[in-house]
Structure formats: structure tokens, C-alpha cells
Motif scaffolding. Sequence first.
Motif, PDB file in Angstrom:
ATOM      1  N   ASP A   1      39.263  40.009  38.433  1.00  0.00           N
ATOM      2  CA  ASP A   1      40.054  38.956  37.781  1.00  0.00           C
ATOM      3  C   ASP A   1      41.420  38.803  38.452  1.00  0.00           C
ATOM      4  O   ASP A   1      41.910  37.682  38.652  1.00  0.00           O
ATOM      5  CB  ASP A   1      40.246  39.268  36.296  1.00  0.00           C
ATOM      6  CG  ASP A   1      38.970  39.085  35.492  1.00  0.00           C
ATOM      7  OD1 ASP A   1      38.048  38.407  35.993  1.00  0.00           O
ATOM      8  OD2 ASP A   1      38.892  39.631  34.374  1.00  0.00           O
ATOM      9  N   ARG A   2      42.023  39.944  38.784  1.00  0.00           N
ATOM     10  CA  ARG A   2      43.341  39.888  39.437  1.00  0.00           C
ATOM     11  C   ARG A   2      43.234  39.275  40.829  1.00  0.00           C
ATOM     12  O   ARG A   2      44.120  38.514  41.259  1.00  0.00           O
ATOM     13  CB  ARG A   2      43.951  41.291  39.517  1.00  0.00           C
ATOM     14  CG  ARG A   2      44.401  41.812  38.155  1.00  0.00           C
ATOM     15  CD  ARG A   2      44.838  43.249  38.213  1.00  0.00           C
ATOM     16  NE  ARG A   2      45.346  43.685  36.911  1.00  0.00           N
ATOM     17  CZ  ARG A   2      45.484  44.953  36.538  1.00  0.00           C
ATOM     18  NH1 ARG A   2      45.170  45.921  37.395  1.00  0.00           N
ATOM     19  NH2 ARG A   2      45.948  45.246  35.337  1.00  0.00           N
ATOM     20  N   LEU A   3      42.162  39.584  41.528  1.00  0.00           N
ATOM     21  CA  LEU A   3      41.967  39.015  42.854  1.00  0.00           C
ATOM     22  C   LEU A   3      41.688  37.515  42.783  1.00  0.00           C
ATOM     23  O   LEU A   3      42.125  36.751  43.652  1.00  0.00           O
ATOM     24  CB  LEU A   3      40.840  39.737  43.585  1.00  0.00           C
ATOM     25  CG  LEU A   3      41.126  41.205  43.922  1.00  0.00           C
ATOM     26  CD1 LEU A   3      39.862  41.876  44.453  1.00  0.00           C
ATOM     27  CD2 LEU A   3      42.258  41.325  44.941  1.00  0.00           C
ATOM     28  N   ASP A   4      40.972  37.092  41.758  1.00  0.00           N
ATOM     29  CA  ASP A   4      40.769  35.652  41.549  1.00  0.00           C
ATOM     30  C   ASP A   4      42.119  34.955  41.360  1.00  0.00           C
ATOM     31  O   ASP A   4      42.362  33.875  41.913  1.00  0.00           O
ATOM     32  CB  ASP A   4      39.885  35.397  40.331  1.00  0.00           C
ATOM     33  CG  ASP A   4      38.423  35.735  40.587  1.00  0.00           C
ATOM     34  OD1 ASP A   4      38.058  35.985  41.758  1.00  0.00           O
ATOM     35  OD2 ASP A   4      37.639  35.756  39.620  1.00  0.00           O
ATOM     36  N   PHE A   5      42.988  35.580  40.584  1.00  0.00           N
ATOM     37  CA  PHE A   5      44.328  35.035  40.371  1.00  0.00           C
ATOM     38  C   PHE A   5      45.110  35.001  41.685  1.00  0.00           C
ATOM     39  O   PHE A   5      45.788  34.011  41.996  1.00  0.00           O
ATOM     40  CB  PHE A   5      45.077  35.875  39.336  1.00  0.00           C
ATOM     41  CG  PHE A   5      46.520  35.487  39.170  1.00  0.00           C
ATOM     42  CD1 PHE A   5      46.875  34.389  38.403  1.00  0.00           C
ATOM     43  CD2 PHE A   5      47.524  36.220  39.797  1.00  0.00           C
ATOM     44  CE1 PHE A   5      48.210  34.018  38.256  1.00  0.00           C
ATOM     45  CE2 PHE A   5      48.852  35.866  39.653  1.00  0.00           C
ATOM     46  CZ  PHE A   5      49.204  34.762  38.885  1.00  0.00           C
ATOM     47  N   SER A   6      44.991  36.065  42.479  1.00  0.00           N
ATOM     48  CA  SER A   6      45.681  36.109  43.763  1.00  0.00           C
ATOM     49  C   SER A   6      45.213  34.985  44.676  1.00  0.00           C
ATOM     50  O   SER A   6      46.016  34.374  45.392  1.00  0.00           O
ATOM     51  CB  SER A   6      45.453  37.460  44.443  1.00  0.00           C
ATOM     52  OG  SER A   6      46.025  38.510  43.693  1.00  0.00           O
ATOM     53  N   ALA A   7      43.923  34.709  44.676  1.00  0.00           N
ATOM     54  CA  ALA A   7      43.395  33.632  45.509  1.00  0.00           C
ATOM     55  C   ALA A   7      43.989  32.287  45.099  1.00  0.00           C
ATOM     56  O   ALA A   7      44.362  31.470  45.951  1.00  0.00           O
ATOM     57  CB  ALA A   7      41.872  33.592  45.415  1.00  0.00           C
ATOM     58  N   ARG A   8      44.088  32.054  43.790  1.00  0.00           N
ATOM     59  CA  ARG A   8      44.683  30.792  43.323  1.00  0.00           C
ATOM     60  C   ARG A   8      46.155  30.699  43.717  1.00  0.00           C
ATOM     61  O   ARG A   8      46.639  29.645  44.141  1.00  0.00           O
ATOM     62  CB  ARG A   8      44.533  30.666  41.807  1.00  0.00           C
ATOM     63  CG  ARG A   8      43.096  30.493  41.336  1.00  0.00           C
ATOM     64  CD  ARG A   8      43.044  30.065  39.879  1.00  0.00           C
ATOM     65  NE  ARG A   8      43.639  31.050  38.977  1.00  0.00           N
ATOM     66  CZ  ARG A   8      42.984  32.063  38.431  1.00  0.00           C
ATOM     67  NH1 ARG A   8      41.704  32.252  38.725  1.00  0.00           N
ATOM     68  NH2 ARG A   8      43.585  32.901  37.607  1.00  0.00           N
TER      69      ARG A   8
ATOM     70  N   ASP B   1      50.262  41.464  50.374  1.00  0.00           N
ATOM     71  CA  ASP B   1      50.587  42.887  50.205  1.00  0.00           C
ATOM     72  C   ASP B   1      50.071  43.409  48.870  1.00  0.00           C
ATOM     73  O   ASP B   1      49.578  44.544  48.775  1.00  0.00           O
ATOM     74  CB  ASP B   1      52.096  43.093  50.283  1.00  0.00           C
ATOM     75  CG  ASP B   1      52.609  43.124  51.713  1.00  0.00           C
ATOM     76  OD1 ASP B   1      51.796  43.297  52.637  1.00  0.00           O
ATOM     77  OD2 ASP B   1      53.821  42.976  51.909  1.00  0.00           O
ATOM     78  N   GLU B   2      50.180  42.583  47.837  1.00  0.00           N
ATOM     79  CA  GLU B   2      49.705  42.991  46.516  1.00  0.00           C
ATOM     80  C   GLU B   2      48.190  43.201  46.523  1.00  0.00           C
ATOM     81  O   GLU B   2      47.672  44.149  45.921  1.00  0.00           O
ATOM     82  CB  GLU B   2      50.093  41.941  45.475  1.00  0.00           C
ATOM     83  CG  GLU B   2      49.565  42.195  44.073  1.00  0.00           C
ATOM     84  CD  GLU B   2      50.162  43.432  43.416  1.00  0.00           C
ATOM     85  OE1 GLU B   2      49.653  43.828  42.346  1.00  0.00           O
ATOM     86  OE2 GLU B   2      51.140  44.001  43.947  1.00  0.00           O
ATOM     87  N   VAL B   3      47.466  42.331  47.211  1.00  0.00           N
ATOM     88  CA  VAL B   3      46.013  42.486  47.314  1.00  0.00           C
ATOM     89  C   VAL B   3      45.664  43.823  47.963  1.00  0.00           C
ATOM     90  O   VAL B   3      44.779  44.559  47.493  1.00  0.00           O
ATOM     91  CB  VAL B   3      45.408  41.317  48.114  1.00  0.00           C
ATOM     92  CG1 VAL B   3      43.955  41.608  48.490  1.00  0.00           C
ATOM     93  CG2 VAL B   3      45.492  40.021  47.320  1.00  0.00           C
TER      94      VAL B   3
END
Length: 524
Positions: A405-412, A433-435
Motif C-alpha cells: 500500500d505504501r509503495l502504491d502511494f509512492s508511485a502516485r 530514497d524512501e522506497v
Amino acid sequence: MSAPLWITATPATPNGELHVGHLAGPYVAADVLRRFLRADGHPVRLTGGLADHESAVELCALKQGRKAEEVADGYGEAITVDWRRAGVEFDRVVRPGQDQGYREFVTSLFGRLHADGVLVARTRLLPYCGPCERALYGKYVRGGCPSCGAQADGSLCRTCARPNDCGDLLGPVCVLCDTPATLRQCRRLYLPLEAHRKELAEYWDSVPMPPRLAAFRDGLAHDGLPDVAVSHPAQWGITVPVEGFEDQRIAPAVEAVAGYLLSAGQESAEAGPLQFFGIDRAAFHLAVLPALVLASGGPLPSGFQVNEYYRLGGRKLSTTERHAVWALDVLTDAGSDTLRRHVLSDRPEGRPTEFRLDELDGTRSHLHATWNAWLGRLFAALREDCAGLSPEERPGGAGWDVLRDRLDFSARELRSSYGESGFAPRRAVALLDEVVRLADDFHQVNAHQRDHRSDRSGYRAVLAAELAIACALTAWAWPVMPEGAERLAGALGVTAGGPVTAGALAGPAPGVRLAPPTGPVFGF
């Protein structure tokens, strides 16, 4: 298909090699947007050029005892090589000394503008150096800016970005011999911007611009739009095709407009470009170029991406003054990934920033300690537990659903930061960097799963999840660090530069033989 997007990056002056300030300003950022849009399937072009006939080129030649043509050609080639080494990929670069028909186009454009009354003759004071027997303009003269008092050259002030007419400088001095200049009457050709106020105001109201640029526009309009000289008494450049001015040369500003028109696409659906440039070029991009383009019938710029100055020791980086850290030196020592990531994370957006070599070293160390360290651990685990093949298992592990879910948010968020309307490369670097931090935390938390001898499949699912993140980085990091993204894609058996979407979170097919590089993936 959507209309093509045209991006321009301000022409480079070939009086020296590229320095890190050039890359921190328009060039790498423009390439980031181009890569993102092209990966997304959007038709896009990035164009640029070389300003061979700037006074700085001839000044450099005089100081080095060389011909101006040699300086322009030599440094022009060096600049194009530096662009390529930095991963900046232009679709077209206008090169005055090489492009067939360039001089004829510039001469024809200038002649039409004069015939139409856009360019007019004016008699103004111009600094002159007796010992050098030379009229002083552009980089040949320095003095106090008539607008803010800071030191300026005979075209514009690098502090307040206001243009000047050479003769307005306070205490003008010859740059070649340091002799105080005298003022002489000189009849030149000018572009009177005030005559175009109505058209410019309508254009300004129609195009979005950042607050810094809007404030500059308001100040320029309030104080009265200036007359801008478009010819100079000189030997270097293209001869003015107007009777009575054959001993003068066409100003580089007109050549820049000619290059702009030459780079305009033939597709009828293509709008005017999004322009990347430094704040010192504000008057040209806001007023001079639009006025001449309106008079020529070309497409007007559709937007602006403006950077402030990149400084070294508190002073603006300058090729003319040789106050610089050369891009080639940094690229040779640290590589394009390190340099691109560093100048993007430190990009002078909205305020000047300071270049420090120790901070560049910190960027290289950061890539090794985080990005490369995590990938090294991942490839080692895949070699030991999966025989160097991509796992059969689907991605999983403790916390994978939350992480996904967090990675989906990062992609957006990455899409927003890379995109034209929300373009923010500093934010994109922070998100990447967060990813990597999230991926490494996931790796560390689930490392103990390997000790569960009865459930080795669970540990392989963890590795499959990490492989999916690594594959995503071949797309998500490609606009910022294309060299490392290509190396990572080669190791994973995938293609770099895919769309920046959550769909990129998909590992290689099960059983694919992985080929991790022997050295670092990102940077070196």
C-alpha cells in the motif's frame, strides 16, 4: 494520441565546458521530464542549442590567443559530449557553426523583422575603450547595474536579472584592459518592447508562471519595458542585413529566437514549449522571445520552469570567470548517477543553493550505503537460497500488504513529482530514497524467516517481494538515474524505463537467471 509536448532548455554558451551549475539548472531537470513522459507513452521532444556568437566566446578567444570559431567549435563539441555523459538526451541541438542553412535563416528572419518595423534604429550611448579601440557590449564591459547597483555586464545583471543597454552601466570598465570606458553615440537596431506591451500582457495573462517569474514580470512592466539592442558594432557573429548597419552583427538574442523557430515541430497539434532556464534569462524568455515570436507567427511558450543560481563559495558559478566545478571532472570521478541525483536533490528551486564537494561525496556514500547495500544483500540471498534464479513464490512476508500500500502511494506521488503540472525533482529524489529504505527495512525484518527451516518457501516469497521493488526501481528511478536503472534492469532481465506506475511492482518471471553486476548498481 495526445498532443506532443515540446520542451526547451536554454542554449549553452561554448566559451568553456559545462559546469555543475548548468546541470543543476535547466539540463538534467528537463531530461527528467522528457524521460518520464516518454516512458509514459507521451510524445515529447527536448531541444536545445549552442550560442556560438555570444560575446563571451570571442572574449575567451582573445584571452586564449585563438580564433573565435575554434573556441566555439571546440567547446561546443565538449558541451555536447558532457550532455551525453550526464545522460541528457536532446532530440535536437541547434549548432550555428554546423547546421546547414542556419545563417541564411537568421539573416532572413532579421531582415523580415526590420522590414515589418519590429526592429528600429535608435541612437544611444555605448561604452568605448580607447586603448583597445573597441566598442564595448555584452561581456566586454562591466559596471554597476542601473537597476540594483550590483556588478553587471553590458547586457544584463546576474543579481537582479534586469537587462541594460550598456551605456546605462554605472562606471563602465573594459574587461580586456580594465580601462574606464568613455561613452560615444552609436546608432544600432533595437527591439522596442514597449510597443508590444498589449500583446505581451495578453500572453502573460494566458500562461502560468512560478511566483518568482511573475514578480519579475510585474517589476519589468511597472518600470517600463525597455528597448533591447539587437545589433552590435562587432566582428564576431552574423552580419546585419540592413543598409547602413553592415558593419554590425546580429545580437545573440535574435539568434536564440531563430533557433527556437528552427526547433519548432511541424506537427500542427504541437503547442509551444515548456521552457527550462535560469532566472538570469527571465527578460529574454518573458519579453524578447515572445515579442519576436508573435511578430514571426511561431508558437508561444506554454510554460516555464525556472531555476535560481547554483553557487560555489557564495558566488554564482561562472564559465567566463572560470569560477566553476567542471561537469566532466565530476562525471569522471563520481559518474552520472551520483551527479544527477545530487544536483536534483540540491536543485536551486525558488532559492539559490551551494555546491560542496563534500556533500557530493556524501551523495555517493549514500548510494553505496543504502541503494547498493540493499541490492547487494538481495542478490546475495537470491544466490544462496534460490540458486540465482527468480523465485517461484508470489511476493509475501511479514508486513508485505502494508508495504505494498505504501509503495502504491509512492508511485502516485512519484508520478505527481515527475509530471509537468507538479514537477518537483527534489521531491522525487526523496520519494525514491524512501522506497529503498522501506525495502531494506522489509528485508531486515524478514531476514529471520530464513531460519525457519520448515518454511523456506516463506523466505523465498520475501525475496520475490524485494525483487518486485527492484524491478519497480528500473522504471521509477530511470528519470533520475538512468545509468543505474539500466544496470539494474540488465541484472533482472527486464527493460528499464517503463511507466512510473504501481504496475511496475512486478518481478521477473519465475526461474529467470539473474545476472547481478560485479560492481555497484547506482553510482561508482
